[in-house]
Scaffold this motif. Structure first.
Motif, PDB file in Angstrom:
ATOM      1  N   GLU A  81      -0.655 -38.508 -39.349  1.00 58.35           N
ATOM      2  CA  GLU A  81       0.604 -37.998 -38.812  1.00 58.35           C
ATOM      3  C   GLU A  81       0.303 -37.345 -37.481  1.00 58.35           C
ATOM      4  O   GLU A  81      -0.826 -36.955 -37.213  1.00 58.35           O
ATOM      5  N   MET A  82       1.303 -37.230 -36.631  1.00 54.38           N
ATOM      6  CA  MET A  82       1.086 -36.617 -35.329  1.00 54.38           C
ATOM      7  C   MET A  82       0.850 -35.117 -35.487  1.00 54.38           C
ATOM      8  O   MET A  82       1.513 -34.454 -36.284  1.00 54.38           O
ATOM      9  N   GLU A 117      -1.392 -42.063 -34.326  1.00 55.26           N
ATOM     10  CA  GLU A 117      -0.780 -40.741 -34.384  1.00 55.26           C
ATOM     11  C   GLU A 117      -1.634 -39.678 -33.694  1.00 55.26           C
ATOM     12  O   GLU A 117      -1.127 -38.857 -32.920  1.00 55.26           O
ATOM     13  N   GLU A 118      -2.935 -39.687 -33.962  1.00 56.35           N
ATOM     14  CA  GLU A 118      -3.804 -38.681 -33.340  1.00 56.35           C
ATOM     15  C   GLU A 118      -3.969 -38.944 -31.846  1.00 56.35           C
ATOM     16  O   GLU A 118      -4.035 -38.013 -31.037  1.00 56.35           O
ATOM     17  N   GLN A 161      10.701 -35.710 -38.016  1.00 52.89           N
ATOM     18  CA  GLN A 161      10.905 -34.292 -38.337  1.00 52.89           C
ATOM     19  C   GLN A 161       9.564 -33.601 -38.558  1.00 52.89           C
ATOM     20  O   GLN A 161       9.327 -32.496 -38.043  1.00 52.89           O
ATOM     21  N   LEU A 162       8.683 -34.252 -39.320  1.00 53.85           N
ATOM     22  CA  LEU A 162       7.350 -33.698 -39.550  1.00 53.85           C
ATOM     23  C   LEU A 162       6.547 -33.655 -38.256  1.00 53.85           C
ATOM     24  O   LEU A 162       5.896 -32.643 -37.947  1.00 53.85           O
ATOM     25  N   PHE A 163       6.578 -34.735 -37.484  1.00 50.88           N
ATOM     26  CA  PHE A 163       5.839 -34.776 -36.221  1.00 50.88           C
ATOM     27  C   PHE A 163       6.293 -33.645 -35.299  1.00 50.88           C
ATOM     28  O   PHE A 163       5.474 -32.984 -34.642  1.00 50.88           O
ATOM     29  N   THR A 164       7.608 -33.438 -35.228  1.00 46.22           N
ATOM     30  CA  THR A 164       8.166 -32.420 -34.335  1.00 46.22           C
ATOM     31  C   THR A 164       7.742 -31.020 -34.761  1.00 46.22           C
ATOM     32  O   THR A 164       7.385 -30.179 -33.925  1.00 46.22           O
ATOM     33  N   SER A 175       9.504 -30.387 -25.618  1.00 46.64           N
ATOM     34  CA  SER A 175      10.095 -30.978 -26.809  1.00 46.64           C
ATOM     35  C   SER A 175       9.458 -32.341 -27.061  1.00 46.64           C
ATOM     36  O   SER A 175       9.289 -33.141 -26.126  1.00 46.64           O
ATOM     37  N   LEU A 176       9.094 -32.622 -28.301  1.00 47.23           N
ATOM     38  CA  LEU A 176       8.492 -33.924 -28.597  1.00 47.23           C
ATOM     39  C   LEU A 176       9.437 -35.061 -28.244  1.00 47.23           C
ATOM     40  O   LEU A 176       9.003 -36.158 -27.884  1.00 47.23           O
TER      41      LEU A 176
END
Length: 279
Positions: A81-82, A117-118, A161-164, A175-176
């Motif tokens: 995940e990011m 993601e990374e 939502q999780l990444f943000t 802001s992402l």
């Protein structure tokens, strides 16, 4: 040996022969990965691909090259995940970046980049810190499909939502949403984030060093290796790092028992960020 132990023993033999076949036919070497993890993934592959035995799977793999990418989907873990573990990225931002600012040009290696993601997390972080333009990012993986996904930079909208939230917790300075466009249930990250990225097929098991890296981030890859293969990967990282370069590992990974531990110092101990000792 009891009768009940026989099927398990036979399966272990079949798995080792399958891994040998995979290596000698296609040059993908999983022979020194942690056996429990490999066995679990191969059982999933055998069941979902419709084979009664590992031997049947091996025969099909040897005779049908189209089976290779299907099997690699099970053998290479593509779960990320990011800004995963935001405190890790915050430590890079606050502790590592001040040292990186002293270099006129930078090289960063994301080893085992999965679907990217990374990679995108680090590129965004470097852009926010004003270091992107002087940096070349090397994103590597052994899975060609993962590399293509990373290069496309497309993710499901429901992951944002999780990444943000991760980005915010990592100390993000923007802001992402500034970095992607959303449509049809997917988000596509800005192609400018890839302008300084080199995508490459590279194996920590069999391939050689990338020279003079200032930061190597390889997180949650070595937990699937046995001790000997972990040492091989760490030697590769040691030889690839510039003098006083940085190495970031996953939360469950450590240099503590490696024969290369003395080549590094703890830089941010709680986040598993290490610094290469000067020769």
């Amino acid at each position: 040996m009891t009768d009940s132990a026989m099927p398990e023993k036979i399966e272990d033999i079949e798995i080792r022969l399958l891994l040998e076949a995979l290596y000698f036919k296609y040059h993908y070497d999983f022979r020194n990965y942690a056996m429990a993890s490999i066995k679990r993934r191969l059982k999933q592959a055998r069941e979902q691909l419709g084979f009664a035995t590992f031997s049947a799977l091996q025969e099909n793999l040897l005779r049908d090259p189209d089976m290779l990418p299907q099997l690699l989907r099970f053998l290479t873990v593509q779960v990320s995940e990011m800004f995963r573990d935001p405190s890790y990225f915050k430590a890079i931002r606050e502790k590592v970046v001040p040292h990186l600012r002293t270099y006129p040009s930078l090289k960063v290696w994301i080893a085992g980049c999965s679907a990217g993601e990374e990679l995108y997390s680090l590129v965004i972080l470097f852009r926010e810190e004003g270091l992107e333009d002087r940096t070349i990012f090397y994103a590597t993986d052994i899975n060609q499909e993962a590399l293509l996904a990373a290069e496309a930079g497309i993710f499901a909208l429901d992951r944002l939502q999780l990444f943000t939230e991760n980005h915010r917790k990592s100390g993000g300075k923007s802001s992402l949403s500034d970095y992607y466009q959303a449509a049809y249930g997917r988000v596509t990250f800005d192609k400018t984030l890839r302008r300084n990225v080199v995508f490459s097929d590279h194996s920590l098991v069999t391939d050689a060093v990338f020279a003079e890296m200032h930061l190597i981030s390889c997180r949650n890859v070595m937990i699937y290796f046995d001790r000997g293969l972990q040492d091989r990967a760490l030697e590769l990282f040691k030889d690839s790092l510039a003098r006083k370069g940085f190495l970031g590992l996953g939360a469950k990974e450590s240099l503590r028992f490696s024969r290369h531990a003395t080549a590094f110092t703890d830089f941010v101990r709680e986040e598993k960020i290490y610094q290469r000792r000067p020769e």
